[in-house]
Motif scaffolding. Structure first.
Motif, short mmCIF file in Angstrom:
data_model
loop_
_atom_site.label_atom_id
_atom_site.label_comp_id
_atom_site.label_asym_id
_atom_site.label_seq_id
_atom_site.Cartn_x
_atom_site.Cartn_y
_atom_site.Cartn_z
N LEU A 1 1.27 -1.02 -0.07
CA LEU A 1 0.01 0.24 0.41
C LEU A 1 0.64 1.31 0.13
O LEU A 1 1.68 1.16 0.18
N THR A 2 0.57 2.02 -0.43
CA THR A 2 1.30 3.68 -0.52
C THR A 2 0.60 4.07 0.81
O THR A 2 -0.56 4.68 0.53
N VAL A 3 1.11 4.41 1.41
CA VAL A 3 0.79 5.25 2.54
C VAL A 3 1.22 7.22 2.68
O VAL A 3 2.25 7.36 2.82
N ARG A 4 0.10 7.47 2.76
CA ARG A 4 0.95 8.81 2.98
C ARG A 4 0.61 9.82 4.83
O ARG A 4 -0.37 9.52 5.46
N CYS A 5 2.03 10.44 4.96
CA CYS A 5 2.16 10.39 6.15
C CYS A 5 1.41 12.06 6.35
O CYS A 5 1.57 12.58 5.19
N ALA A 6 0.72 12.08 7.04
CA ALA A 6 -0.09 13.46 7.79
C ALA A 6 0.77 14.29 7.85
O ALA A 6 0.72 15.71 8.51
N ALA A 7 2.01 14.00 8.69
CA ALA A 7 2.74 15.60 9.12
C ALA A 7 3.44 16.60 7.72
O ALA A 7 3.60 17.31 7.83
N CYS A 8 3.83 15.50 7.08
CA CYS A 8 4.63 15.82 5.64
C CYS A 8 4.10 15.47 4.27
O CYS A 8 5.17 16.11 3.20
N GLU A 9 2.85 14.81 4.56
CA GLU A 9 2.59 14.46 3.10
C GLU A 9 2.96 13.80 2.26
O GLU A 9 3.35 13.62 0.56
N ARG A 10 4.13 13.01 3.02
CA ARG A 10 5.58 11.63 2.22
C ARG A 10 4.95 11.13 1.64
O ARG A 10 4.16 10.27 2.80
N GLN A 11 4.99 9.89 0.86
CA GLN A 11 4.24 8.94 0.38
C GLN A 11 5.48 7.86 0.37
O GLN A 11 6.31 7.63 -0.55
#
Length: 244
Positions: A54-64
């Motif tokens: 899965l590609t999961v996005r970080c809520a803090a920095c938007e990195r995937q």
């Protein structure tokens, strides 16, 4: 989105409470896939590579980044695939949204170059068997920049030896921490081949082994179960950050 939810095995009807795993983003914030409470878990009967991530996005920095698809082993022997909210912005199928590459400075173990180059995020393989551990180490060496990775000509005292031009690696998938003797044997073998060396261990390293590796400048990595090598000393940090 749920952080944990009840999951029923379709084979034996046993119910489990499943908590979403948390993975460390490069920025340091924890990220987790979004669980779908409205859907039911399914049994894994065969595996397709694209469906493992899965590609999961970080809520803090938007990195995937890509992480293993949530799964749970039932005591009856069935492997359950945990449903996720595919429409949520922080958990999408990996095949439809590949992670962006990251830019780092190459160097380590070789003469540093002046220009930076972009590297894609490392794509791990979940470790469930000893063979998976060897595969994870080989993929990581290739990601670092080593080419034509193969089994080493000389078999190490424990684990599996991998070789590429300029490097000799040892992968120890056992449940015992690597010993001082393991480190010194790898170093001596690499010296005879005029190569650098790297050690990957599933169970970590004894204190004397770590101290000796630091003295010899040998990068040490612990393989976590996601298949991502974790640096445990300064030479490993440098190699992970720069590649070759």
């Amino acid at each position: 989105m749920a952080d944990s939810m009840p999951v029923r095995c379709p084979a034996c009807l046993r119910e489990h409470l499943y908590a979403a795993p948390s993975y460390p983003c490069a920025c340091g914030a924890p990220v987790s896939p979004s669980l779908d409470e409205r859907a039911t878990a399914t049994a894994v009967t065969h595996r397709v590579w694209d469906e493992q991530w899965l590609t999961v996005r970080c809520a803090a920095c938007e990195r995937q980044d890509q992480w293993p698809y949530p799964e749970l082993g039932c005591p009856c022997g069935t492997v359950l695939r945990i449903p996720v909210t595919r429409s949520a912005p922080d958990a999408r199928p990996a095949e439809t949204q590949p992670p962006p590459g990251t830019t780092k400075l190459p160097g380590a173990l070789r003469t540093p170059r002046s220009a930076a180059r972009a590297r894609r995020a490392f794509q791990p393989v979940t470790i469930r068997t000893a063979r998976d551990a060897v595969t994870a180490a080989a993929l990581y060496l290739r990601w670092l920049g080593y080419q034509d990775i193969r089994r080493a000509d000389q078999r190490p005292p424990s684990g599996v030896g991998l070789a590429a031009r300029g490097v000799l690696a040892q992968v120890d998938p056992t449940v015992n921490p690597a010993s001082l003797r393991d480190i010194e044997c790898l170093w001596l073998t690499a010296m005879t081949e005029s190569s650098a060396c790297v050690y990957f261990s599933l169970a970590g390293f004894e204190n004397e082994a770590r101290a000796r590796a630091d003295d010899l400048g040998i990068p040490l990595f612990v393989l976590d179960l996601t298949g991502t090598p974790q640096p445990v000393n300064t030479p490993a940090d440098d190699l992970d950050a720069t590649g070759v």
